[in-house]
Each structure stands twice: as structure tokens, then as C-alpha cells.
Design an enzyme around this catalytic site. Structure first.
Site, mmCIF file in Angstrom:
data_model
loop_
_atom_site.group_PDB
_atom_site.id
_atom_site.type_symbol
_atom_site.label_atom_id
_atom_site.label_comp_id
_atom_site.label_asym_id
_atom_site.label_seq_id
_atom_site.Cartn_x
_atom_site.Cartn_y
_atom_site.Cartn_z
ATOM 1 N N TYR A 274 -2.581 -38.185 29.771
ATOM 2 C CA TYR A 274 -3.859 -38.261 30.483
ATOM 3 C C TYR A 274 -3.644 -38.777 31.905
ATOM 4 O O TYR A 274 -4.142 -38.179 32.878
ATOM 5 C CB TYR A 274 -4.824 -39.180 29.742
ATOM 6 N N GLY B 289 -17.478 -27.974 32.286
ATOM 7 C CA GLY B 289 -17.741 -29.063 31.343
ATOM 8 C C GLY B 289 -19.086 -29.712 31.560
ATOM 9 O O GLY B 289 -19.233 -30.935 31.428
#
Length: 285
Positions: free
Chosen positions: A164, A21
Site C-alpha cells: 500500500y 471509485g
């Protein structure tokens, strides 16, 4: 006492770093700074075109490769193609508060991106690793009520922010169990954790949590948000160290070693989660 910054990074010539990422935000800052001090930096990104644009004009030795950590086919292909030593693996890729969706493998997208994919990637690359694994987590792991028996959200009603939080506690537990296994095997490789506090990146841009980005004076910018990751990767911290900002609530500031939430130190839960993840993903380590 002097505050640690990227200016304090050691010389990294001859070292190879993989950052997932790394096409934007904290990951890109991390790549830039490690490249600046001589490391060979491999950017594992979903879009190589975007990754190449991101590093255009940046001095350093960069290699952009396609890697979608939410896709186990991509993870396995990437790991199979890897040759040579890998000194540092930085599991940085992540998504936050996204709607319910399943990957091509049938996994929850948020859990797969933040935890399951990095778990498999780390295990597959372990034979190449020489120094350490840095896993990026969040202070929100402290609010998690992770259900090991349903960590992939197959039975429970899906809640984006809870997913999350759970994925970030899973990362903390993963580091704990990985370090236990490394120590037991006599490996010199370390597993460590980093969290950026709250940084003004695009991570929460689509989420109701994005309201916090309006209060920039309270937050770390991406340059400061990357410091805990850089510190965790390059400084002499112990296995399973938890590095985050030194300010109030660890929201902003300069990197220091802190402690994760109590749930992140549960060795039994960490071992159970490891076994459950092996079973879910079909990984043999």
C-alpha cells in the site's frame, strides 16, 4: 484566516468530471459536491448498480459507468468509449492492506488498483483532458521503500501494508513525471495530488489499520476528507501541488498546499518508474 470548505466551490456548469471509485466514501462526497455546483459528473465504478443506488435522489447531472481500474481490459474499453472533452480526471479509487492476489492481467491487485490502472487510464484519456488530473495519495507514501525494479511484487515477499505504501509513493512519483511531461509538451493540463489525511471511511475496514477509526475525534469525517480533492481539482494550485489537511501531521483539518515526502520529489526515480510501468502494462505513452 477563513478555512476553505465545499461552500467555496466555484460554479462548474459546463465542466465534465470523471471520478473513479465514486460509489462510496470520499469519492461519493466529491461527486455530490461537484454535481451540486453544476458539473457533469461521471462516476467510474465497478458496480453500476451500486453507483446508481449511491446517487439516487442526489441533485445534479450524473452518469454512472462501469470501470474497474484493476482490470486493464475494463480501463481500455472505458477509455476507448470516451467521447468529447474531459475537464477533470480524479483518480480516487483505491484499496488498502489487502491480501496477496493477482488480477486477470497478472498484476498485484493493490498496486493495480492504486497505481497501475490509474496510470494507464490517465494516459489513454490524455487526448481528451483540458484542465487537470487529480491523483489521490496518502501520507503513508513517506514510509515507502519503493523498488522500481519490482514495484509489482513479483520477486519480493509480499507485505500488504508495504504494498500500500509503495503504491501511494508510486502515485506521487507518477504525478511528478506526468507534470514534467505536460510542461515539456506545452500542455495547459496540470497534474496535482491530494490526500485526505486520515478519514473515517471503509478503506481500512478489513485491515488491522481499521483500529484508527475508533478514534473519530482525531480524524476527518468523509465530508472533510474530500475537501483536499475538491480543492486540488478546482483551485488555482501549481502543477504537482500536494494538497492535504492543514492540521497537525496533516491528519485532519482543512485543505492547504503542503509538500510530499522527499522520495516523492526524486525526478530520476519518477522517470524510471514511468518507463517500468509502460513496459509492464504495454502502454505506448
Amino acid at each position: 484566516m477563513a478555512k476553505w470548505t465545499a461552500a467555496d466551490l466555484p460554479e462548474m456548469t459546463g465542466k465534465t468530471v470523471l471520478i473513479t471509485g465514486a460509489g462510496s466514501g470520499i469519492g461519493l462526497v466529491t461527486a455530490r459536491e461537484l454535481g451540486r455546483v453544476g458539473a457533469r459528473v461521471v462516476l467510474g465504478v465497478r458496480s453500476t448498480e451500486k453507483g446508481l443506488r449511491a446517487i439516487a435522489g442526489m441533485p445534479g447531472d450524473f452518469d454512472v459507468r462501469r470501470l474497474d481500474v484493476a482490470d486493464l481490459g475494463s480501463v481500455r474499453s472505458f477509455a476507448q468509449a470516451w467521447t468529447g472533452d474531459l475537464d477533470f480526471l480524479i483518480n480516487n479509487a483505491g484499496v488498502m492492506d489487502v491480501p496477496a492476489a493477482r488480477t486477470a492481467d497478472g498484476f498485484d491487485v493493490q498496486t493495480a488498483t492504486n497505481y497501475t490502472g490509474p496510470f494507464v487510464l490517465t494516459n489513454l484519456l490524455m487526448p481528451h483532458l483540458t484542465d487537470r488530473v487529480v491523483s489521490v495519495t496518502s501520507q503513508l507514501h513517506r514510509q515507502s521503500k519503493l523498488n522500481v525494479d519490482d514495484f509489482d511484487w513479483r520477486s519480493r515477499r509480499y507485505h500488504p501494508m508495504n504494498a500500500y505504501r509503495d503504491s501511494k509513493l508510486a502515485v506521487v512519483l507518477f504525478s511528478l513525471e506526468l507534470q514534467r511531461r505536460l510542461t515539456a509538451s506545452g500542455s495547459p493540463v496540470r497534474s496535482v495530488l491530494a490526500h485526505p489525511g486520515i478519514a473515517t471511511t471503509s478503506l481500512a475496514a478489513h485491515s488491522s489499520a481499521n483500529v484508527i477509526n475508533r478514534f473519530t475525534f482525531l480524524l476527518n469525517d468523509p465530508q472533510h476528507g474530500a475537501l483536499p480533492t475538491l480543492y486540488a481539482a478546482t483551485q488555482n494550485v501549481p502543477g504537482n501541488a500536494y494538497v492535504g489537511p492543514d492540521g497537525f501531521g496533516s491528519i485532519k483539518g482543512y485543505p492547504t498546499v503542503r509538500k510530499p515526502g522527499k522520495a516523492g520529489l526524486d525526478e530520476t526515480k519518477a522517470g524510471d518508474l514511468w518507463q517500468a510501468t509502460l513496459a509492464l502494462t504495454g502502454t505506448d505513452r
